[in-house]
Design a protein around this motif. Structure first.
Motif, PDB file in Angstrom:
ATOM      1  N   MET A 120       0.829  -1.206   0.000  1.00 26.08           N
ATOM      2  CA  MET A 120       0.000   0.000   0.000  1.00 26.08           C
ATOM      3  C   MET A 120       0.868   1.261   0.000  1.00 26.08           C
ATOM      4  N   TYR A 121       1.948   1.247   0.764  1.00 28.60           N
ATOM      5  CA  TYR A 121       2.840   2.403   0.804  1.00 28.60           C
ATOM      6  C   TYR A 121       3.441   2.645  -0.585  1.00 28.60           C
ATOM      7  N   THR A 122       3.788   1.563  -1.286  1.00 30.60           N
ATOM      8  CA  THR A 122       4.332   1.675  -2.632  1.00 30.60           C
ATOM      9  C   THR A 122       3.315   2.315  -3.575  1.00 30.60           C
ATOM     10  N   LEU A 123       2.059   1.880  -3.485  1.00 30.65           N
ATOM     11  CA  LEU A 123       1.012   2.472  -4.323  1.00 30.65           C
ATOM     12  C   LEU A 123       0.852   3.965  -4.046  1.00 30.65           C
ATOM     13  N   ILE A 124       0.826   4.319  -2.782  1.00 28.30           N
ATOM     14  CA  ILE A 124       0.629   5.720  -2.395  1.00 28.30           C
ATOM     15  C   ILE A 124       1.786   6.586  -2.882  1.00 28.30           C
TER      16      ILE A 124
ATOM     17  N   LEU B 290     -12.072  -1.103 -11.639  1.00 30.75           N
ATOM     18  CA  LEU B 290     -11.408  -2.385 -11.831  1.00 30.75           C
ATOM     19  C   LEU B 290     -12.357  -3.564 -12.091  1.00 30.75           C
ATOM     20  N   PRO B 291     -13.465  -3.713 -11.359  1.00 32.66           N
ATOM     21  CA  PRO B 291     -14.321  -4.882 -11.599  1.00 32.66           C
ATOM     22  C   PRO B 291     -14.899  -4.967 -13.013  1.00 32.66           C
ATOM     23  N   GLU B 292     -15.114  -3.842 -13.655  1.00 27.67           N
ATOM     24  CA  GLU B 292     -15.724  -3.828 -14.988  1.00 27.67           C
ATOM     25  C   GLU B 292     -14.696  -3.782 -16.123  1.00 27.67           C
ATOM     26  N   MET B 293     -13.426  -3.674 -15.776  1.00 28.06           N
ATOM     27  CA  MET B 293     -12.395  -3.460 -16.788  1.00 28.06           C
ATOM     28  C   MET B 293     -11.818  -4.781 -17.288  1.00 28.06           C
ATOM     29  N   PRO B 294     -11.675  -4.937 -18.615  1.00 29.89           N
ATOM     30  CA  PRO B 294     -11.016  -6.130 -19.146  1.00 29.89           C
ATOM     31  C   PRO B 294      -9.536  -6.147 -18.749  1.00 29.89           C
ATOM     32  N   VAL B 295      -8.985  -7.323 -18.587  1.00 28.19           N
ATOM     33  CA  VAL B 295      -7.591  -7.474 -18.154  1.00 28.19           C
ATOM     34  C   VAL B 295      -6.639  -6.746 -19.099  1.00 28.19           C
ATOM     35  N   SER B 296      -6.942  -6.726 -20.367  1.00 30.66           N
ATOM     36  CA  SER B 296      -6.059  -6.085 -21.345  1.00 30.66           C
ATOM     37  C   SER B 296      -5.949  -4.575 -21.136  1.00 30.66           C
ATOM     38  N   ARG B 297      -6.907  -3.968 -20.416  1.00 31.09           N
ATOM     39  CA  ARG B 297      -6.885  -2.513 -20.198  1.00 31.09           C
ATOM     40  C   ARG B 297      -6.422  -2.117 -18.798  1.00 31.09           C
ATOM     41  N   VAL B 298      -6.079  -3.092 -17.955  1.00 35.26           N
ATOM     42  CA  VAL B 298      -5.649  -2.796 -16.587  1.00 35.26           C
ATOM     43  C   VAL B 298      -4.446  -1.851 -16.543  1.00 35.26           C
ATOM     44  N   PRO B 299      -3.476  -1.949 -17.459  1.00 37.62           N
ATOM     45  CA  PRO B 299      -2.350  -0.995 -17.418  1.00 37.62           C
ATOM     46  C   PRO B 299      -2.779   0.478 -17.468  1.00 37.62           C
ATOM     47  N   GLU B 300      -3.960   0.775 -17.979  1.00 40.17           N
ATOM     48  CA  GLU B 300      -4.460   2.157 -17.996  1.00 40.17           C
ATOM     49  C   GLU B 300      -4.655   2.704 -16.583  1.00 40.17           C
ATOM     50  N   LEU B 301      -4.786   1.811 -15.612  1.00 43.68           N
ATOM     51  CA  LEU B 301      -5.043   2.237 -14.239  1.00 43.68           C
ATOM     52  C   LEU B 301      -3.770   2.486 -13.437  1.00 43.68           C
ATOM     53  N   LEU B 302      -2.615   2.148 -14.008  1.00 47.24           N
ATOM     54  CA  LEU B 302      -1.360   2.421 -13.315  1.00 47.24           C
ATOM     55  C   LEU B 302      -1.179   3.928 -13.171  1.00 47.24           C
TER      56      LEU B 302
ATOM     57  N   MET C 216       4.364  10.422  -6.693  1.00 44.36           N
ATOM     58  CA  MET C 216       5.459  10.718  -7.613  1.00 44.36           C
ATOM     59  C   MET C 216       4.941  11.111  -8.995  1.00 44.36           C
ATOM     60  N   ASN C 217       3.729  10.699  -9.315  1.00 50.68           N
ATOM     61  CA  ASN C 217       3.114  11.029 -10.602  1.00 50.68           C
ATOM     62  C   ASN C 217       2.139  12.186 -10.473  1.00 50.68           C
ATOM     63  N   ASP C 218       2.248  12.963  -9.388  1.00 53.54           N
ATOM     64  CA  ASP C 218       1.411  14.141  -9.134  1.00 53.54           C
ATOM     65  C   ASP C 218      -0.078  13.815  -9.148  1.00 53.54           C
ATOM     66  N   ILE C 219      -0.425  12.712  -8.514  1.00 53.24           N
ATOM     67  CA  ILE C 219      -1.814  12.267  -8.428  1.00 53.24           C
ATOM     68  C   ILE C 219      -2.193  12.180  -6.958  1.00 53.24           C
ATOM     69  N   ASP C 220      -3.406  12.608  -6.643  1.00 52.56           N
ATOM     70  CA  ASP C 220      -3.920  12.457  -5.285  1.00 52.56           C
ATOM     71  C   ASP C 220      -4.139  10.962  -5.041  1.00 52.56           C
ATOM     72  N   PRO C 221      -3.394  10.341  -4.127  1.00 53.40           N
ATOM     73  CA  PRO C 221      -3.493   8.895  -3.929  1.00 53.40           C
ATOM     74  C   PRO C 221      -4.904   8.418  -3.576  1.00 53.40           C
ATOM     75  N   GLN C 222      -5.601   9.184  -2.764  1.00 56.22           N
ATOM     76  CA  GLN C 222      -6.941   8.768  -2.359  1.00 56.22           C
ATOM     77  C   GLN C 222      -7.910   8.789  -3.554  1.00 56.22           C
ATOM     78  N   ALA C 223      -7.861   9.824  -4.368  1.00 54.14           N
ATOM     79  CA  ALA C 223      -8.729   9.910  -5.546  1.00 54.14           C
ATOM     80  C   ALA C 223      -8.381   8.808  -6.548  1.00 54.14           C
TER      81      ALA C 223
END
Length: 118
Positions: free
Chosen positions: A68-72, A93-105, A77-84
C-alpha cells in the motif's frame, strides 16, 4: 594535509574510476540531480513512521503495508492524489477487461469524466 577530512573525501572519489563516473554523471544527463535531497525527503515519512511499522501484526500484514505504501508513493510521484486515484481504480477495476488494466497504473491513469462513469 592528507589527513584532512576533505582531502580524504576527494581521494576516495579517485580511488576507483567508477566512483568518478558516477559522481560526474549529472554533467551528461540533466535529469540526474547532484544531491540526493529529494530521495532523503521521500524517505523521511518512512523513517518517522518506523515505530508504527512494527505493529503490522504479522509478516503478511507488513507485506500488505509495504504494498500500500508503494502504491501511495507511486501516485504521489506522478502528481496524483493517492486517495482519488485509489478510489477511482477500485471503482473501475471490476468492470475493466484485463487487457486494459495498465491504464489504471499511476503513470497512465486519467480520471474519467462523470458522464463516462455512469
Amino acid at each position: 594535509s592528507r589527513h584532512n577530512k576533505v582531502t580524504k573525501a576527494i581521494n576516495y572519489m579517485f580511488e576507483k574510476d567508477s566512483r568518478w563516473k558516477a559522481f560526474t554523471a549529472f554533467l551528461d544527463d540533466g535529469r540526474i540531480c547532484l544531491t540526493n535531497n529529494a530521495a532523503e525527503r521521500a524517505l523521511r515519512g518512512v523513517a518517522l513512521g518506523r515505530k508504527s511499522w512494527l505493529f503490522a501484526g504479522s509478516e503478511r500484514g507488513g507485506d500488505r503495508a509495504a504494498f500500500m505504501y508503494t502504491l501511495i508513493v507511486t501516485a504521489k510521484m506522478n502528481d496524483i492524489d493517492p486517495q482519488a486515484w485509489l478510489a477511482d481504480v477500485l471503482a473501475r477495476l471490476p468492470e475493466m477487461p484485463v487487457s486494459r488494466v495498465p491504464e489504471l497504473l499511476p503513470w497512465n491513469w486519467r480520471k474519467q469524466p462523470l458522464a463516462e462513469v455512469a
